[in-house]
Scaffold this motif. Structure first.
Motif, PDB file in Angstrom:
ATOM      1  N   ARG A 230       7.787  40.747   1.596  1.00  0.00           N
ATOM      2  CA  ARG A 230       7.752  39.593   2.563  1.00  0.00           C
ATOM      3  C   ARG A 230       7.765  40.123   3.881  1.00  0.00           C
ATOM      4  NH1 ARG A 230      11.960  35.587  -0.521  1.00  0.00           N
ATOM      5  NH2 ARG A 230      10.649  34.886  -2.459  1.00  0.00           N
ATOM      6  N   ARG A 231       8.560  41.251   3.882  1.00  0.00           N
ATOM      7  CA  ARG A 231       8.406  41.880   5.443  1.00  0.00           C
ATOM      8  C   ARG A 231       7.021  42.230   5.793  1.00  0.00           C
ATOM      9  NH1 ARG A 231      13.229  44.947   3.704  1.00  0.00           N
ATOM     10  NH2 ARG A 231      14.991  43.886   4.559  1.00  0.00           N
ATOM     11  N   ALA A 232       6.312  42.661   4.830  1.00  0.00           N
ATOM     12  CA  ALA A 232       4.878  43.093   5.219  1.00  0.00           C
ATOM     13  C   ALA A 232       4.085  42.039   5.616  1.00  0.00           C
ATOM     14  CB  ALA A 232       4.362  44.038   4.092  1.00  0.00           C
ATOM     15  N   LEU A 233       4.277  40.859   4.965  1.00  0.00           N
ATOM     16  CA  LEU A 233       3.685  39.526   5.243  1.00  0.00           C
ATOM     17  C   LEU A 233       3.973  39.004   6.549  1.00  0.00           C
ATOM     18  CD1 LEU A 233       3.917  37.828   1.629  1.00  0.00           C
ATOM     19  CD2 LEU A 233       1.779  38.937   2.635  1.00  0.00           C
ATOM     20  N   ALA A 234       5.407  39.092   6.884  1.00  0.00           N
ATOM     21  CA  ALA A 234       5.882  38.586   8.133  1.00  0.00           C
ATOM     22  C   ALA A 234       5.269  39.497   9.213  1.00  0.00           C
ATOM     23  CB  ALA A 234       7.291  38.528   8.186  1.00  0.00           C
ATOM     24  N   GLN A 235       5.082  40.741   9.256  1.00  0.00           N
ATOM     25  CA  GLN A 235       4.548  41.427  10.348  1.00  0.00           C
ATOM     26  C   GLN A 235       3.275  41.541  10.379  1.00  0.00           C
ATOM     27  OE1 GLN A 235       6.157  45.353   9.275  1.00  0.00           O
ATOM     28  NE2 GLN A 235       8.245  44.904   9.422  1.00  0.00           N
ATOM     29  N   GLY A 236       2.130  40.858   9.640  1.00  0.00           N
ATOM     30  CA  GLY A 236       0.905  40.927   9.565  1.00  0.00           C
ATOM     31  C   GLY A 236       0.237  42.051   8.943  1.00  0.00           C
ATOM     32  N   GLY A 237      -0.813  42.163   9.104  1.00  0.00           N
ATOM     33  CA  GLY A 237      -1.751  43.065   8.337  1.00  0.00           C
ATOM     34  C   GLY A 237      -1.730  43.145   6.878  1.00  0.00           C
ATOM     35  N   VAL A 238      -0.932  42.253   6.163  1.00  0.00           N
ATOM     36  CA  VAL A 238      -0.993  41.912   4.769  1.00  0.00           C
ATOM     37  C   VAL A 238      -0.890  40.391   4.744  1.00  0.00           C
ATOM     38  CG1 VAL A 238       0.165  42.414   2.522  1.00  0.00           C
ATOM     39  CG2 VAL A 238       0.127  44.087   4.403  1.00  0.00           C
ATOM     40  N   VAL A 239      -1.829  39.991   3.758  1.00  0.00           N
ATOM     41  CA  VAL A 239      -2.137  38.487   3.647  1.00  0.00           C
ATOM     42  C   VAL A 239      -1.670  38.255   2.112  1.00  0.00           C
ATOM     43  CG1 VAL A 239      -3.867  38.204   5.554  1.00  0.00           C
ATOM     44  CG2 VAL A 239      -4.416  38.756   3.370  1.00  0.00           C
ATOM     45  N   PRO A 240      -1.510  37.228   1.685  1.00  0.00           N
ATOM     46  CA  PRO A 240      -1.171  36.744   0.398  1.00  0.00           C
ATOM     47  C   PRO A 240      -2.249  36.675  -0.538  1.00  0.00           C
ATOM     48  CG  PRO A 240      -0.544  34.868   1.879  1.00  0.00           C
ATOM     49  CD  PRO A 240      -0.709  36.084   2.783  1.00  0.00           C
ATOM     50  N   THR A 241      -2.406  36.591  -1.553  1.00  0.00           N
ATOM     51  CA  THR A 241      -3.592  36.419  -2.334  1.00  0.00           C
ATOM     52  C   THR A 241      -3.140  35.531  -3.835  1.00  0.00           C
ATOM     53  OG1 THR A 241      -5.444  37.435  -3.797  1.00  0.00           O
ATOM     54  CG2 THR A 241      -3.348  38.681  -3.446  1.00  0.00           C
ATOM     55  N   SER A 242      -3.958  34.968  -4.549  1.00  0.00           N
ATOM     56  CA  SER A 242      -3.390  34.577  -5.670  1.00  0.00           C
ATOM     57  C   SER A 242      -3.404  35.564  -6.820  1.00  0.00           C
ATOM     58  CB  SER A 242      -4.687  33.530  -6.111  1.00  0.00           C
ATOM     59  OG  SER A 242      -5.975  34.327  -6.179  1.00  0.00           O
ATOM     60  N   ALA A 243      -2.399  35.469  -7.431  1.00  0.00           N
ATOM     61  CA  ALA A 243      -2.005  36.642  -8.260  1.00  0.00           C
ATOM     62  C   ALA A 243      -2.697  36.308  -9.553  1.00  0.00           C
ATOM     63  CB  ALA A 243      -0.611  36.781  -8.266  1.00  0.00           C
ATOM     64  N   THR A 244      -3.857  37.074  -9.719  1.00  0.00           N
ATOM     65  CA  THR A 244      -4.526  37.107 -10.882  1.00  0.00           C
ATOM     66  C   THR A 244      -3.784  38.241 -11.906  1.00  0.00           C
ATOM     67  OG1 THR A 244      -6.466  36.026 -10.292  1.00  0.00           O
ATOM     68  CG2 THR A 244      -6.588  37.295 -12.296  1.00  0.00           C
ATOM     69  N   VAL A 245      -3.141  37.969 -13.094  1.00  0.00           N
ATOM     70  CA  VAL A 245      -2.499  38.988 -13.760  1.00  0.00           C
ATOM     71  C   VAL A 245      -3.494  39.324 -14.923  1.00  0.00           C
ATOM     72  CG1 VAL A 245      -0.530  39.715 -14.916  1.00  0.00           C
ATOM     73  CG2 VAL A 245      -0.620  37.891 -13.060  1.00  0.00           C
ATOM     74  N   ARG A 246      -3.512  40.867 -15.137  1.00  0.00           N
ATOM     75  CA  ARG A 246      -4.153  41.435 -16.669  1.00  0.00           C
ATOM     76  C   ARG A 246      -2.947  41.938 -17.252  1.00  0.00           C
ATOM     77  NH1 ARG A 246      -6.883  43.286 -12.235  1.00  0.00           N
ATOM     78  NH2 ARG A 246      -5.949  45.322 -12.332  1.00  0.00           N
ATOM     79  N   LEU A 247      -3.119  42.087 -18.518  1.00  0.00           N
ATOM     80  CA  LEU A 247      -2.169  42.546 -19.389  1.00  0.00           C
ATOM     81  C   LEU A 247      -2.353  43.755 -20.216  1.00  0.00           C
ATOM     82  CD1 LEU A 247      -0.626  39.363 -21.202  1.00  0.00           C
ATOM     83  CD2 LEU A 247       0.326  40.707 -19.143  1.00  0.00           C
ATOM     84  N   LYS A 248      -1.436  44.658 -20.421  1.00  0.00           N
ATOM     85  CA  LYS A 248      -1.658  45.922 -21.492  1.00  0.00           C
ATOM     86  C   LYS A 248      -0.658  45.622 -22.570  1.00  0.00           C
ATOM     87  CE  LYS A 248      -4.087  49.294 -19.352  1.00  0.00           C
ATOM     88  NZ  LYS A 248      -5.324  50.076 -19.876  1.00  0.00           N
ATOM     89  N   LEU A 249      -1.389  45.425 -23.766  1.00  0.00           N
ATOM     90  CA  LEU A 249      -0.685  45.171 -25.067  1.00  0.00           C
ATOM     91  C   LEU A 249       0.127  46.224 -25.404  1.00  0.00           C
ATOM     92  CD1 LEU A 249      -3.404  43.194 -26.849  1.00  0.00           C
ATOM     93  CD2 LEU A 249      -1.652  42.231 -25.494  1.00  0.00           C
ATOM     94  N   PRO A 250       1.015  46.110 -26.317  1.00  0.00           N
ATOM     95  CA  PRO A 250       2.023  47.255 -26.951  1.00  0.00           C
ATOM     96  C   PRO A 250       1.158  48.465 -27.400  1.00  0.00           C
ATOM     97  CG  PRO A 250       2.974  45.012 -27.372  1.00  0.00           C
ATOM     98  CD  PRO A 250       1.812  44.957 -26.917  1.00  0.00           C
ATOM     99  N   ASP A 251       0.097  48.066 -27.780  1.00  0.00           N
ATOM    100  CA  ASP A 251      -0.689  49.411 -28.289  1.00  0.00           C
ATOM    101  C   ASP A 251      -1.394  50.109 -27.329  1.00  0.00           C
ATOM    102  OD1 ASP A 251      -2.560  47.448 -27.891  1.00  0.00           O
ATOM    103  OD2 ASP A 251      -3.528  47.502 -29.893  1.00  0.00           O
ATOM    104  N   GLY A 252      -1.408  49.550 -25.967  1.00  0.00           N
ATOM    105  CA  GLY A 252      -2.215  50.069 -24.935  1.00  0.00           C
ATOM    106  C   GLY A 252      -3.464  49.607 -24.617  1.00  0.00           C
ATOM    107  N   SER A 253      -3.995  48.566 -25.430  1.00  0.00           N
ATOM    108  CA  SER A 253      -5.461  48.087 -25.449  1.00  0.00           C
ATOM    109  C   SER A 253      -5.038  46.942 -24.036  1.00  0.00           C
ATOM    110  CB  SER A 253      -5.823  47.338 -26.529  1.00  0.00           C
ATOM    111  OG  SER A 253      -5.057  46.425 -26.865  1.00  0.00           O
ATOM    112  N   ASP A 254      -6.117  46.542 -23.324  1.00  0.00           N
ATOM    113  CA  ASP A 254      -6.228  45.734 -22.604  1.00  0.00           C
ATOM    114  C   ASP A 254      -6.464  44.294 -23.209  1.00  0.00           C
ATOM    115  OD1 ASP A 254      -6.176  47.272 -20.409  1.00  0.00           O
ATOM    116  OD2 ASP A 254      -8.253  47.608 -20.395  1.00  0.00           O
TER     117      ASP A 254
END
Length: 320
Positions: A230-254
């Motif tokens: 949040r500090r980085a977003l307030a200071q500029g130079g960093v912009v928010p993005t839609s958080a697309t999430v990827r998962l790693k399963l317990p066996d290490g696979s995607d």
């Protein structure tokens, strides 16, 4: 003179032979012998330019059901039938259990008869009040008699309404003898069998239904990292993005599908010092089960003033 000329010619031939005898092994001869010096080392280089890069991170997460519902009876009675297979998928509104409806059928019939009787009394009271109206205008009867007749007609109408409400209540209880599925999902074990006596709003559920497509992934992020972001977003130079999430399963696979962060909790857990981020993932094959631990990879922001350096050009020491 002829001998001197021959000696000079022989000396020239000998010197010529010595000059060409170095061959490939002579220094500076241009060969690949052991004496040849190594040439300049060829190296690659990359021109670093400022650009944008996502600030990715990997955090632990846990699968949670999208919907979960405990099935409980709303009337008292004995279970006559169980109308589902344990572990199968049931649809919303599908009948799961049938409770003995005989008592509630009789109550509904009695309530219906009470409504009919109340309507008959109301009709008689309204007719009497209508007959008294011209008589009271002619002063053939007292005004009090007419007033009483009108009041009785209104009380009879109220009795009709009361008995109609009792009929609807009896019909609702009659309908509750069919225990339906409140949501669509996979049904669990049945805790009762045919012949068991159940009561309205009992503590123990008859069974549980869980919706597994989609599912929630609860991601734990430290409060310190959230403040830094949040500090980085307030200071500029960093912009928010839609958080697309990827998962790693317990066996290490995607995991083959991606999800999106829906919201961030506004309360920090006092025990762990973390904030919960909730993401939604499709789960058509039911690979993600509630309670499973996974690793979530996602970017919450984009650094617009980043310098990207090839990984092989970066050295690491014991301090990182």
């Amino acid at each position: 003179k002829s001998r001197a000329a021959a000696a000079v010619a022989a000396l020239c031939i000998l010197l010529s032979a010595c000059g060409s005898g170095g061959g490939a092994d002579a220094p500076g001869g241009g060969g690949r012998g052991r004496g040849a010096p190594n040439g300049p080392v060829t190296v690659g280089y990359v021109v670093i330019q400022q650009g944008s890069a996502p600030l990715e991170q990997q955090l632990p997460g846990r699968i949670a059901a999208y919907q979960i519902s405990d099935v409980r009876p709303q009337v008292n009675g004995v279970i006559l039938k169980r109308m589902f297979t344990e572990g199968s998928v049931v649809r919303q509104g599908q009948t799961l259990y049938q409770i003995d409806p005989s008592v509630y059928n009789a109550q509904a019939a009695q309530a219906s008869a009470n409504v009919q009787a109340a309507r008959a009394q109301a009709e008689a009271a309204r007719t009497l009040a209508a007959r008294y109206k011209p008589l009271v205008e002619q002063q053939a009867i007292s005004k009090q008699d007419y007033t009483n007749a009108v009041a009785q007609a209104r009380q009879a109408d109220a009795s009709v309404a009361q008995n109609s409400a009792a009929l609807r209540s009896a019909q609702i209880n009659q309908r509750f003898t069919r225990v339906p599925a409140p949501i669509t999902g996979r049904v669990g074990l049945s805790t009762v069998t045919v012949g068991a006596l159940v009561t309205a709003n009992q503590t123990d559920a008859l069974t549980t239904i869980t919706r597994l497509d989609p599912v929630y992934v609860d991601i734990q992020q430290s409060a310190a990292d959230l403040l830094s972001l949040r500090r980085a977003l307030a200071q500029g130079g960093v912009v928010p993005t839609s958080a697309t999430v990827r998962l790693k399963l317990p066996d290490g696979s995607d995991y083959g599908y991606t999800g999106k962060v829906e919201f961030s909790e506004v309360v920090v857990d006092q025990n762990t010092g973390t904030v919960t981020l909730r993401a939604v993932f499709p789960n058509p094959q039911a690979l993600l089960l509630p309670g499973m631990f996974v690793n979530a990879q996602f970017a919450q922001a984009i650094d617009t003033s980043a310098f990207l350096v090839p990984e092989q050009a970066v050295t690491r020491d014991p301090q990182g």
